[in-house]
Design a protein around this motif. Structure first.
Motif: not given
Length: 184
Positions: A146-152
């Protein structure tokens, strides 16, 4: 390395399966006494009601991750800029799997936390500890994803903001009204 990174990003269910496989192997190695019991404090505690409280304590973080996943998914689905449309179209099934898996991770963690508590109540304290381990690692996987996709998505918003900001007309400082204050 790039292919591995792409696989890890695009195949969340395989990662969940790998996590469960590792937990099963860890359980088997512990059961066979090939490795020391990392969960000895949980599996041998005299008062299992306290341990069960720890297991059920995973319900809180799992709810937070599941709720956060919903927010991220809705944000990604409802954004209507051209960059977001392109991002969603190009990412295709990989993005869909990531969004669904991120939402699913909270529910998986709940299922394994409840299973841990029920196994503990039933007297299967070692199995309960490993159900808790599965809950913990599945939840961590979902949170990291989730944190990865949010950063994208934040990167896409930033790129849109830069384009929007550069395209607006800015004013010159000389056009500001003069003040009576003397310069120092």
């Amino acid at each position: 390395m790039g292919r591995l990174k792409g696989f890890l990003r695009g195949q969340p269910y395989w990662i969940d399966g790998g996590i469960l496989g590792i937990v099963v192997l860890h359980f088997a190695a512990t059961w066979l006494r090939w490795v020391p019991n990392a969960w000895v404090a949980l599996s041998t505690a005299d008062d299992q009601s306290l341990v069960q409280a720890v297991y059920l304590g995973m319900l809180g973080p799992a709810a937070i991750v599941a709720g956060f996943a919903g927010v991220v998914v809705v944000f990604g689905i409802t954004a209507s800029s051209e960059r977001f449309k392109k991002f969603r179209a190009q990412a295709g099934q990989s993005l869909r799997r990531t969004w669904v898996a991120s939402s699913l991770s909270g529910f998986e963690a709940v299922a394994f936390a409840i299973a841990a508590a029920l196994l503990s109540i039933s007297g299967f304290t070692l199995m309960a500890a490993f159900a808790f381990e599965a809950s913990l690692f599945l939840l961590l996987h979902g949170a990291i994803r989730l944190i990865w996709i949010l950063s994208q998505m934040i990167g896409i918003v930033r790129a849109d903001d830069i384009v929007d900001t550069e395209s607006t007309n800015s004013f010159k400082l000389s056009s500001l009204p003069k003040t009576d204050r003397p310069d120092s």
